[in-house]
Design a protein around this motif. Structure first.
Motif, PDB file in Angstrom:
ATOM      1  N   ASP A  30       0.757  -1.217   0.001  1.00 13.62           N
ATOM      2  CA  ASP A  30       0.020  -0.013  -0.038  1.00 13.62           C
ATOM      3  C   ASP A  30       0.741   1.252   0.046  1.00 13.62           C
ATOM      4  OD1 ASP A  30      -2.290  -1.419  -0.145  1.00 13.62           O
ATOM      5  OD2 ASP A  30      -2.506  -1.488   2.195  1.00 13.62           O
ATOM      6  N   GLN A  31       2.075   1.192   0.656  1.00 17.85           N
ATOM      7  CA  GLN A  31       2.979   2.287   0.662  1.00 17.85           C
ATOM      8  C   GLN A  31       4.177   2.332  -0.042  1.00 17.85           C
ATOM      9  OE1 GLN A  31       2.883   5.328   3.315  1.00 17.85           O
ATOM     10  NE2 GLN A  31       0.436   4.939   2.930  1.00 17.85           N
ATOM     11  N   LEU A  32       4.732   1.108  -0.476  1.00 17.95           N
ATOM     12  CA  LEU A  32       5.954   1.001  -0.974  1.00 17.95           C
ATOM     13  C   LEU A  32       5.881   0.368  -2.183  1.00 17.95           C
ATOM     14  CD1 LEU A  32       8.152   0.028   2.233  1.00 17.95           C
ATOM     15  CD2 LEU A  32       8.094   2.296   1.083  1.00 17.95           C
ATOM     16  N   ASP A  33       6.824   1.007  -3.498  1.00 14.29           N
ATOM     17  CA  ASP A  33       7.078   0.293  -4.404  1.00 14.29           C
ATOM     18  C   ASP A  33       8.529   0.209  -4.760  1.00 14.29           C
ATOM     19  OD1 ASP A  33       7.192  -0.631  -7.198  1.00 14.29           O
ATOM     20  OD2 ASP A  33       6.318   1.209  -8.131  1.00 14.29           O
ATOM     21  N   ILE A  34       9.225  -0.738  -4.546  1.00 10.82           N
ATOM     22  CA  ILE A  34      10.765  -0.855  -4.423  1.00 10.82           C
ATOM     23  C   ILE A  34      11.317  -1.728  -5.832  1.00 10.82           C
ATOM     24  CG2 ILE A  34      12.780  -1.287  -3.010  1.00 10.82           C
ATOM     25  CD1 ILE A  34      11.144  -1.071  -0.657  1.00 10.82           C
ATOM     26  N   VAL A  35      12.057  -1.113  -6.303  1.00  7.18           N
ATOM     27  CA  VAL A  35      12.527  -1.694  -7.547  1.00  7.18           C
ATOM     28  C   VAL A  35      14.147  -1.298  -7.787  1.00  7.18           C
ATOM     29  CG1 VAL A  35      12.642  -1.968 -10.237  1.00  7.18           C
ATOM     30  CG2 VAL A  35      10.543  -1.598  -8.923  1.00  7.18           C
ATOM     31  N   GLY A  36      15.071  -2.262  -7.954  1.00  8.79           N
ATOM     32  CA  GLY A  36      16.382  -1.798  -8.276  1.00  8.79           C
ATOM     33  C   GLY A  36      16.794  -2.410  -9.598  1.00  8.79           C
ATOM     34  N   TRP A  37      18.055  -1.689 -10.207  1.00  9.66           N
ATOM     35  CA  TRP A  37      18.745  -2.181 -11.259  1.00  9.66           C
ATOM     36  C   TRP A  37      20.251  -2.587 -11.029  1.00  9.66           C
ATOM     37  CZ3 TRP A  37      16.814   2.115 -15.089  1.00  9.66           C
ATOM     38  CH2 TRP A  37      15.553   2.040 -15.578  1.00  9.66           C
ATOM     39  N   ASP A  38      20.466  -3.759 -11.667  1.00  9.29           N
ATOM     40  CA  ASP A  38      21.977  -3.910 -11.526  1.00  9.29           C
ATOM     41  C   ASP A  38      22.661  -2.727 -12.014  1.00  9.29           C
ATOM     42  OD1 ASP A  38      24.649  -5.138 -12.792  1.00  9.29           O
ATOM     43  OD2 ASP A  38      23.711  -6.864 -11.267  1.00  9.29           O
ATOM     44  N   PHE A  39      23.873  -2.726 -11.591  1.00 10.32           N
ATOM     45  CA  PHE A  39      24.701  -1.432 -12.040  1.00 10.32           C
ATOM     46  C   PHE A  39      25.193  -1.678 -13.702  1.00 10.32           C
ATOM     47  CE2 PHE A  39      28.650   1.061 -12.339  1.00 10.32           C
ATOM     48  CZ  PHE A  39      27.991   2.497 -12.223  1.00 10.32           C
ATOM     49  N   ARG A  40      25.291  -2.792 -13.991  1.00  9.93           N
ATOM     50  CA  ARG A  40      25.763  -3.120 -15.451  1.00  9.93           C
ATOM     51  C   ARG A  40      24.500  -2.684 -16.312  1.00  9.93           C
ATOM     52  NH1 ARG A  40      27.915  -8.902 -17.198  1.00  9.93           N
ATOM     53  NH2 ARG A  40      25.719  -9.655 -16.318  1.00  9.93           N
ATOM     54  N   LYS A  41      23.391  -2.721 -15.826  1.00 10.45           N
ATOM     55  CA  LYS A  41      22.014  -2.816 -16.522  1.00 10.45           C
ATOM     56  C   LYS A  41      22.017  -1.155 -16.680  1.00 10.45           C
ATOM     57  CE  LYS A  41      16.967  -2.776 -16.245  1.00 10.45           C
ATOM     58  NZ  LYS A  41      16.856  -3.509 -17.670  1.00 10.45           N
ATOM     59  N   ALA A  42      22.410  -0.534 -15.554  1.00  5.58           N
ATOM     60  CA  ALA A  42      22.499   1.029 -15.360  1.00  5.58           C
ATOM     61  C   ALA A  42      23.547   1.600 -16.488  1.00  5.58           C
ATOM     62  CB  ALA A  42      22.784   1.445 -14.191  1.00  5.58           C
ATOM     63  N   LEU A  43      24.678   0.956 -16.606  1.00  4.03           N
ATOM     64  CA  LEU A  43      25.595   1.351 -17.915  1.00  4.03           C
ATOM     65  C   LEU A  43      25.117   1.355 -18.806  1.00  4.03           C
ATOM     66  CD1 LEU A  43      28.708  -0.020 -16.075  1.00  4.03           C
ATOM     67  CD2 LEU A  43      28.145   2.402 -16.167  1.00  4.03           C
ATOM     68  N   GLN A  44      24.431   0.185 -19.238  1.00  4.36           N
ATOM     69  CA  GLN A  44      23.873  -0.271 -20.623  1.00  4.36           C
ATOM     70  C   GLN A  44      22.750   0.859 -21.012  1.00  4.36           C
ATOM     71  OE1 GLN A  44      22.824  -4.189 -20.105  1.00  4.36           O
ATOM     72  NE2 GLN A  44      24.516  -4.918 -20.684  1.00  4.36           N
ATOM     73  N   LEU A  45      21.807   1.292 -19.886  1.00  6.69           N
ATOM     74  CA  LEU A  45      20.788   2.268 -20.083  1.00  6.69           C
ATOM     75  C   LEU A  45      21.385   3.655 -20.426  1.00  6.69           C
ATOM     76  CD1 LEU A  45      18.064   0.610 -17.573  1.00  6.69           C
ATOM     77  CD2 LEU A  45      18.220   0.626 -20.138  1.00  6.69           C
ATOM     78  N   LEU A  46      22.430   3.901 -19.630  1.00  2.61           N
ATOM     79  CA  LEU A  46      23.051   5.116 -19.912  1.00  2.61           C
ATOM     80  C   LEU A  46      23.486   5.410 -21.197  1.00  2.61           C
ATOM     81  CD1 LEU A  46      24.273   7.782 -18.349  1.00  2.61           C
ATOM     82  CD2 LEU A  46      26.334   6.490 -18.390  1.00  2.61           C
ATOM     83  N   GLN A  47      23.971   4.400 -21.777  1.00  2.00           N
ATOM     84  CA  GLN A  47      24.459   4.408 -23.343  1.00  2.00           C
ATOM     85  C   GLN A  47      23.156   4.886 -24.283  1.00  2.00           C
ATOM     86  OE1 GLN A  47      26.474   0.376 -23.989  1.00  2.00           O
ATOM     87  NE2 GLN A  47      28.166   1.902 -24.224  1.00  2.00           N
ATOM     88  N   ARG A  48      22.069   4.498 -23.868  1.00  2.00           N
ATOM     89  CA  ARG A  48      20.815   4.723 -24.903  1.00  2.00           C
ATOM     90  C   ARG A  48      20.105   6.056 -24.020  1.00  2.00           C
ATOM     91  NH1 ARG A  48      20.413  -1.031 -24.043  1.00  2.00           N
ATOM     92  NH2 ARG A  48      18.392  -0.934 -22.900  1.00  2.00           N
ATOM     93  N   SER A  49      20.738   6.658 -23.193  1.00  2.00           N
ATOM     94  CA  SER A  49      20.048   7.903 -22.702  1.00  2.00           C
ATOM     95  C   SER A  49      18.723   7.695 -21.972  1.00  2.00           C
ATOM     96  CB  SER A  49      19.914   9.073 -23.912  1.00  2.00           C
ATOM     97  OG  SER A  49      19.669  10.292 -23.081  1.00  2.00           O
ATOM     98  N   ASN A  50      18.872   6.788 -21.154  1.00  2.00           N
ATOM     99  CA  ASN A  50      17.303   6.027 -20.568  1.00  2.00           C
ATOM    100  C   ASN A  50      16.946   7.276 -19.827  1.00  2.00           C
ATOM    101  OD1 ASN A  50      16.031   4.603 -18.269  1.00  2.00           O
ATOM    102  ND2 ASN A  50      15.614   3.448 -20.159  1.00  2.00           N
ATOM    103  N   SER A  51      15.652   7.801 -19.846  1.00  2.00           N
ATOM    104  CA  SER A  51      15.107   8.934 -18.964  1.00  2.00           C
ATOM    105  C   SER A  51      14.917   8.528 -17.634  1.00  2.00           C
ATOM    106  CB  SER A  51      13.989   9.293 -19.568  1.00  2.00           C
ATOM    107  OG  SER A  51      13.974   9.687 -20.853  1.00  2.00           O
ATOM    108  N   ARG A  52      14.642   7.189 -17.455  1.00  2.00           N
ATOM    109  CA  ARG A  52      14.178   6.817 -15.976  1.00  2.00           C
ATOM    110  C   ARG A  52      15.584   6.836 -15.247  1.00  2.00           C
ATOM    111  NH1 ARG A  52       9.231   7.890 -15.515  1.00  2.00           N
ATOM    112  NH2 ARG A  52       8.020   6.529 -16.676  1.00  2.00           N
ATOM    113  N   LEU A  53      16.485   6.449 -15.742  1.00  2.00           N
ATOM    114  CA  LEU A  53      17.719   6.236 -15.287  1.00  2.00           C
ATOM    115  C   LEU A  53      18.439   7.906 -14.771  1.00  2.00           C
ATOM    116  CD1 LEU A  53      20.422   4.881 -13.999  1.00  2.00           C
ATOM    117  CD2 LEU A  53      21.245   5.126 -16.441  1.00  2.00           C
ATOM    118  N   LEU A  54      18.129   8.630 -15.729  1.00  2.00           N
ATOM    119  CA  LEU A  54      18.805  10.190 -15.375  1.00  2.00           C
ATOM    120  C   LEU A  54      17.788  10.623 -14.390  1.00  2.00           C
ATOM    121  CD1 LEU A  54      19.201  10.994 -19.306  1.00  2.00           C
ATOM    122  CD2 LEU A  54      20.651  10.214 -17.739  1.00  2.00           C
ATOM    123  N   GLU A  55      16.420  10.145 -14.466  1.00  2.00           N
ATOM    124  CA  GLU A  55      15.786  10.694 -13.337  1.00  2.00           C
ATOM    125  C   GLU A  55      16.393  10.456 -11.977  1.00  2.00           C
ATOM    126  OE1 GLU A  55      11.795   9.900 -13.978  1.00  2.00           O
ATOM    127  OE2 GLU A  55      11.355  10.800 -15.867  1.00  2.00           O
TER     128      GLU A  55
END
Length: 199
Positions: free
Chosen positions: A136-161
């Protein structure tokens, strides 16, 4: 809680005038503040900050935020232990991150993590997302750092947020600060514009 961007937060009590959280990306200029470095939450004299009167409603909201921060910290500790990961950074996303939350809004917690090195050397695929059942109160999601690096290359808006969020639960480690400093080099107005247009 510290607010960046335009407007005033009824939940946090203070609002900061100035450019949006992602404004520095559009200018391609170097960011002034490492990701996850919050301003002094107790200061009302910081440049560009104005504070609303502490009404009874605001005091109750701030008290609830303090309790929720403790709950979130406990949940993140449990994730680190149960999943055998190191959490590098954790922040608020969603309405509370964008500063248009209500008192009843849930908490969208997002984090970046690393597994032990042997997990990355394994021939067996390792899931790169950790998700907890939404409560009801919490929505918790995490990404592996390697995934974050791959998404950074694609200018992923969620990661930048995430790495620009003004609401931080676990301050950025050095490696996430490096990620934050690299972001302007990979930022694509076209990719982000397409994301927000579709959203």
């Amino acid at each position: 809680l510290v607010v960046t961007g335009h407007g005033q937060s009824l939940t946090g009590g203070c609002a900061q005038t100035g450019p949006s959280r992602l404004g520095w990306l559009f200018s391609k200029s170097a960011p002034r503040r490492p990701a996850g470095t919050p301003m002094d939450e107790n200061s009302s004299t910081s440049r560009g900050v104005r504070c609303a009167p502490r009404t009874p409603e605001l005091v109750r909201a701030l008290s609830k935020q303090g309790i929720m921060r403790e709950i979130i910290a406990t949940k993140l500790e449990e994730i680190a232990r149960d999943e055998d990961v190191t959490i590098l950074y954790a922040c608020e996303s969603g309405s509370r991150g964008w500063r248009f939350s209500s008192v009843d809004s849930d908490y969208d917690v997002r984090f970046l993590y690393l597994r032990r090195i042997e997990r990355y050397l394994s021939i067996h695929p390792v899931r790169d997302v950790i998700e907890l059942p939404i409560s009801d109160q919490l929505d918790i999601v995490g990404w592996d750092f390697r995934k974050a690096l791959q998404l950074l290359q694609r200018s992923n808006s969620r990661l930048l947020e995430w790495i620009s969020s003004p609401v931080v639960y676990i301050p950025a480690s050095a490696v996430v600060e490096d990620l934050w400093r690299l972001a302007p080099a990979y930022f694509s107005p076209l990719a982000c514009g397409k994301h927000y247009y579709q959203t």
